[in-house]
Design a protein around this motif. Structure first.
Motif, PDB file in Angstrom:
ATOM      1  N   TYR A  34      37.764  42.846  38.891  1.00 23.61           N
ATOM      2  CA  TYR A  34      38.071  43.740  37.778  1.00 23.61           C
ATOM      3  C   TYR A  34      38.566  45.115  38.231  1.00 23.61           C
ATOM      4  O   TYR A  34      38.773  45.998  37.417  1.00 23.61           O
ATOM      5  CB  TYR A  34      36.835  43.921  36.889  1.00 23.61           C
ATOM      6  N   MET A  35      38.759  45.318  39.526  1.00 20.82           N
ATOM      7  CA  MET A  35      39.221  46.621  40.011  1.00 20.82           C
ATOM      8  C   MET A  35      40.731  46.750  39.817  1.00 20.82           C
ATOM      9  O   MET A  35      41.493  45.871  40.211  1.00 20.82           O
ATOM     10  CB  MET A  35      38.875  46.790  41.489  1.00 20.82           C
ATOM     11  N   ASN A  36      41.167  47.864  39.236  1.00 13.16           N
ATOM     12  CA  ASN A  36      42.599  48.077  39.024  1.00 13.16           C
ATOM     13  C   ASN A  36      43.165  49.046  40.058  1.00 13.16           C
ATOM     14  O   ASN A  36      42.447  49.567  40.916  1.00 13.16           O
ATOM     15  CB  ASN A  36      42.860  48.590  37.605  1.00 13.16           C
ATOM     16  N   ASP A  37      44.469  49.297  39.965  1.00 19.25           N
ATOM     17  CA  ASP A  37      45.163  50.123  40.953  1.00 19.25           C
ATOM     18  C   ASP A  37      44.669  51.564  40.979  1.00 19.25           C
ATOM     19  O   ASP A  37      44.842  52.263  41.986  1.00 19.25           O
ATOM     20  CB  ASP A  37      46.672  50.111  40.680  1.00 19.25           C
ATOM     21  N   GLU A  38      44.079  52.026  39.891  1.00 20.66           N
ATOM     22  CA  GLU A  38      43.613  53.405  39.835  1.00 20.66           C
ATOM     23  C   GLU A  38      42.260  53.592  40.514  1.00 20.66           C
ATOM     24  O   GLU A  38      41.861  54.730  40.776  1.00 20.66           O
ATOM     25  CB  GLU A  38      43.520  53.850  38.375  1.00 20.66           C
ATOM     26  N   GLN A  39      41.581  52.491  40.794  1.00 23.69           N
ATOM     27  CA  GLN A  39      40.238  52.582  41.387  1.00 23.69           C
ATOM     28  C   GLN A  39      40.322  52.443  42.904  1.00 23.69           C
ATOM     29  O   GLN A  39      39.715  51.564  43.504  1.00 23.69           O
ATOM     30  CB  GLN A  39      39.342  51.514  40.747  1.00 23.69           C
ATOM     31  N   ILE A  40      41.067  53.332  43.507  1.00 23.18           N
ATOM     32  CA  ILE A  40      41.324  53.281  44.949  1.00 23.18           C
ATOM     33  C   ILE A  40      40.038  53.463  45.745  1.00 23.18           C
ATOM     34  O   ILE A  40      39.775  52.744  46.715  1.00 23.18           O
ATOM     35  CB  ILE A  40      42.364  54.346  45.340  1.00 23.18           C
ATOM     36  N   GLU A  41      39.236  54.430  45.356  1.00 24.71           N
ATOM     37  CA  GLU A  41      38.005  54.700  46.102  1.00 24.71           C
ATOM     38  C   GLU A  41      37.026  53.526  45.993  1.00 24.71           C
ATOM     39  O   GLU A  41      36.356  53.175  46.973  1.00 24.71           O
ATOM     40  CB  GLU A  41      37.353  55.982  45.591  1.00 24.71           C
ATOM     41  N   GLN A  42      36.934  52.905  44.814  1.00 20.16           N
ATOM     42  CA  GLN A  42      36.038  51.765  44.649  1.00 20.16           C
ATOM     43  C   GLN A  42      36.499  50.584  45.502  1.00 20.16           C
ATOM     44  O   GLN A  42      35.677  49.900  46.124  1.00 20.16           O
ATOM     45  CB  GLN A  42      35.974  51.340  43.183  1.00 20.16           C
ATOM     46  N   ARG A  43      37.802  50.356  45.541  1.00 14.70           N
ATOM     47  CA  ARG A  43      38.326  49.266  46.370  1.00 14.70           C
ATOM     48  C   ARG A  43      38.023  49.513  47.843  1.00 14.70           C
ATOM     49  O   ARG A  43      37.602  48.590  48.562  1.00 14.70           O
ATOM     50  CB  ARG A  43      39.834  49.128  46.171  1.00 14.70           C
TER      51      ARG A  43
ATOM     52  N   SER B  54      48.753  41.391  44.148  1.00 10.95           N
ATOM     53  CA  SER B  54      49.599  40.525  43.319  1.00 10.95           C
ATOM     54  C   SER B  54      49.779  41.040  41.903  1.00 10.95           C
ATOM     55  O   SER B  54      50.770  40.731  41.241  1.00 10.95           O
ATOM     56  CB  SER B  54      49.000  39.117  43.255  1.00 10.95           C
ATOM     57  N   HIS B  55      48.797  41.803  41.413  1.00 12.61           N
ATOM     58  CA  HIS B  55      48.797  42.297  40.036  1.00 12.61           C
ATOM     59  C   HIS B  55      48.824  41.149  39.018  1.00 12.61           C
ATOM     60  O   HIS B  55      49.265  41.320  37.883  1.00 12.61           O
ATOM     61  CB  HIS B  55      49.975  43.250  39.786  1.00 12.61           C
ATOM     62  N   GLU B  56      48.349  39.980  39.441  1.00 11.09           N
ATOM     63  CA  GLU B  56      48.230  38.842  38.549  1.00 11.09           C
ATOM     64  C   GLU B  56      46.772  38.703  38.107  1.00 11.09           C
ATOM     65  O   GLU B  56      45.858  39.207  38.760  1.00 11.09           O
ATOM     66  CB  GLU B  56      48.683  37.557  39.248  1.00 11.09           C
ATOM     67  N   TYR B  57      46.587  37.987  37.006  1.00 10.49           N
ATOM     68  CA  TYR B  57      45.234  37.792  36.483  1.00 10.49           C
ATOM     69  C   TYR B  57      44.616  36.550  37.122  1.00 10.49           C
ATOM     70  O   TYR B  57      45.070  35.428  36.897  1.00 10.49           O
ATOM     71  CB  TYR B  57      45.261  37.623  34.964  1.00 10.49           C
ATOM     72  N   TYR B  58      43.616  36.756  37.931  1.00  6.34           N
ATOM     73  CA  TYR B  58      42.867  35.655  38.530  1.00  6.34           C
ATOM     74  C   TYR B  58      41.406  35.778  38.136  1.00  6.34           C
ATOM     75  O   TYR B  58      40.860  36.896  38.049  1.00  6.34           O
ATOM     76  CB  TYR B  58      42.958  35.687  40.056  1.00  6.34           C
ATOM     77  N   ASN B  59      40.773  34.648  37.904  1.00  6.09           N
ATOM     78  CA  ASN B  59      39.322  34.661  37.729  1.00  6.09           C
ATOM     79  C   ASN B  59      38.683  34.111  39.005  1.00  6.09           C
ATOM     80  O   ASN B  59      39.367  33.789  39.970  1.00  6.09           O
ATOM     81  CB  ASN B  59      38.908  33.870  36.486  1.00  6.09           C
ATOM     82  N   SER B  60      37.376  33.992  38.998  1.00  7.57           N
ATOM     83  CA  SER B  60      36.660  33.557  40.199  1.00  7.57           C
ATOM     84  C   SER B  60      37.104  32.168  40.654  1.00  7.57           C
ATOM     85  O   SER B  60      37.189  31.895  41.858  1.00  7.57           O
ATOM     86  CB  SER B  60      35.159  33.554  39.923  1.00  7.57           C
ATOM     87  N   ILE B  61      37.412  31.284  39.714  1.00  7.22           N
ATOM     88  CA  ILE B  61      37.788  29.914  40.053  1.00  7.22           C
ATOM     89  C   ILE B  61      39.234  29.833  40.533  1.00  7.22           C
ATOM     90  O   ILE B  61      39.531  29.196  41.547  1.00  7.22           O
ATOM     91  CB  ILE B  61      37.540  28.985  38.849  1.00  7.22           C
ATOM     92  N   THR B  62      40.144  30.491  39.839  1.00  3.28           N
ATOM     93  CA  THR B  62      41.555  30.406  40.233  1.00  3.28           C
ATOM     94  C   THR B  62      41.845  31.213  41.489  1.00  3.28           C
ATOM     95  O   THR B  62      42.815  30.923  42.201  1.00  3.28           O
ATOM     96  CB  THR B  62      42.463  30.890  39.091  1.00  3.28           C
ATOM     97  N   ALA B  63      41.018  32.206  41.787  1.00  2.00           N
ATOM     98  CA  ALA B  63      41.220  33.001  43.006  1.00  2.00           C
ATOM     99  C   ALA B  63      40.602  32.349  44.231  1.00  2.00           C
ATOM    100  O   ALA B  63      40.935  32.703  45.368  1.00  2.00           O
ATOM    101  CB  ALA B  63      40.617  34.400  42.830  1.00  2.00           C
ATOM    102  N   GLY B  64      39.729  31.374  44.006  1.00  2.00           N
ATOM    103  CA  GLY B  64      38.911  30.846  45.090  1.00  2.00           C
ATOM    104  C   GLY B  64      39.624  30.084  46.177  1.00  2.00           C
ATOM    105  O   GLY B  64      39.052  29.836  47.239  1.00  2.00           O
ATOM    106  N   GLU B  65      40.875  29.678  45.956  1.00  2.00           N
ATOM    107  CA  GLU B  65      41.616  28.917  46.966  1.00  2.00           C
ATOM    108  C   GLU B  65      42.815  29.690  47.499  1.00  2.00           C
ATOM    109  O   GLU B  65      43.652  29.128  48.214  1.00  2.00           O
ATOM    110  CB  GLU B  65      42.088  27.580  46.376  1.00  2.00           C
TER     111      GLU B  65
END
Length: 438
Positions: A378-387, A419-430
């Protein structure tokens, strides 16, 4: 043919014994494999591991990096040194109980390594795998693969012996091979070992607490792997319920051992959420109104769940982080909107706060990988320090324990962020290799 043997270029008969004692082709072509006799000893066909430096842990410069092995190891037996490293450094890594010496890996696994040969080599391979990742050491990496090959062939031999195929040591060996898959980061044999171990439990039952730990561990790994992959769980919902209903106290249902960072009630929600997604919805579809209602109800039930007051402060931080992570998990799977109940920023901040309340390179810190990953999505491009904070934390945990899943999780998050694409835990897992957050 199992994927592991196919990848290594060797003849494989899966879980059926028909082994000639010599690898057919590939890197191990012509090499003999030790077969386990009914007595539990290695046949005279086997010799020293080919291509392995048995003086590795006795050289002066190397010992400085492995004080535990220097203290407890035996110069003439590299497998024993690796097993001792596992016992003293790794057996309590994911154990959250008050007394680390009560870790089920110390109580139920290590004592069997002298008599159950596939288990012995699986544990040694796991230790070598962790050390290789921590040190970026190619020699140890090769050694881990050699030991793993021995464990697989010895397990096949054991399963072909009627006296040995159904005993506790066989089940323990399979579970440790599953966890070696997790540690190595490839998971190539996961879907071979889990069904085999499950069938073993179904056919021959479970005996006392020791075996129930392994049965519960299988169910845990099965569901957690499914939260980061497209695979369907091997255990059905009814089998999960049966497995996790085996222990009760005045506080309610409990795990058989304190190696599970997510309480049993929350784990059941994870299983229900995962099955709802896989049975009724995929990311390519628009979820039906009924599916959204079911997902929302599950999220609300997780939100309303209250942890036990008996948890230690550090364990309470882990449990609370998992509770918040599960809500983020169901939100992202079903694209639930943010509202007063499901506030993404509050949930993320809570997870980061709980993580900051425990030592990073500790068994409590290691147990937060799954919820941290859910927050990271859920981290976006503006949350640089959190990333950057999360990057540093995952890198530190990877260096501390040597489990490649920390590295794969970080690589996956970096890919998702770029990627700036929407991934969830399952679709990102591979995306960057098999992800197994446990």
């Amino acid at each position: 043919m199992c994927q592991s043997c196919q990848r290594r270029g060797i003849l494989c008969e899966g879980y059926v014994l028909r082994w000639t004692g010599v690898a057919a082709r590939g890197r191990f072509a012509g090499k003999t494999i030790p077969l386990e006799n009914p007595s539990g000893t290695v046949s005279n066909e086997s010799g020293p591991l080919k291509g392995v430096d048995h003086g590795y842990f006795t050289s002066t410069d190397r010992l400085a990096k492995a004080p535990v092995i220097q203290k407890f190891g035996s110069a003439g037996d590299i497998e024993e040194e690796l097993i001792q490293y596992y016992a003293h450094e790794l057996s309590s890594v994911f154990y959250l109980g008050a007394t680390p010496t009560e870790s089920p890996y110390l109580l139920h696994v290590i004592p069997l390594t002298r008599e159950v040969l596939p288990l012995r080599y699986a544990v040694a391979a796991s230790a070598a795998c962790h050390l290789a990742a921590r040190r970026r050491d190619d020699v140890l990496e090769t050694q881990s693969r050699e030991l793993r090959l021995k464990a697989v062939s010895l397990l096949r031999s054991r399963l072909g012996d009627k006296k040995l195929s159904t005993d506790f040591g066989t089940l323990a060996s399979i579970v440790m091979m599953v966890q070696l898959d997790l540690c190595s980061g490839d998971c190539v044999e996961f879907d071979t070992h889990v069904p085999a171990a499950k069938a073993l439990v179904e056919q021959h039952g479970a005996d006392k607490t020791s075996r129930k730990f392994f049965e519960q561990r299988l169910a845990w790994l099965d569901i957690l792997r499914s939260t980061t992959s497209s695979r369907f769980p091997t255990f059905s919902s009814a089998e999960i319920k049966s497995t996790i209903d085996q222990f009760r106290s005045d506080q309610g249902r409990e795990w058989g051992c304190d190696v599970f960072p997510c309480p049993i009630d929350l784990f059941e929600y994870v299983a229900d959420i995962t099955m709802l997604y896989k049975l009724q919805y995929t990311s390519a579809d628009t979820p039906s109104a009924n599916t959204v209602r079911q997902a929302t109800r599950l999220g609300q039930q997780v939100r309303n769940w209250r942890p036990s007051t008996a948890y230690s402060p550090l364990t309470a931080h882990v449990v609370n982080a998992w509770q918040s992570g599960i809500i983020l998990y169901v939100m992202r799977l079903f694209r639930l909107p943010t509202d007063d109940i499901f506030d993404v920023e509050c949930l993320k901040s809570a997870i980061f706060g709980y993580a900051n309340s425990v030592p990073t390179a500790s068994r409590w810190g290691f147990s937060m990988l799954w919820p941290l990953f859910q927050a990271g999505l859920y981290m976006n491009d503006e949350q640089i320090e959190q990333r950057e904070w999360l990057r540093q934390r995952l890198e530190m945990m990877f260096r501390a324990v040597g489990c490649r899943q920390f590295g794969i999780a970080l690589d996956t998050l970096n890919f998702v962020w770029d990627s700036h694409e929407y991934y969830n835990s399952i679709t990102a897992g591979e995306l960057k290799g098999p992800l197994m957050l446990s």
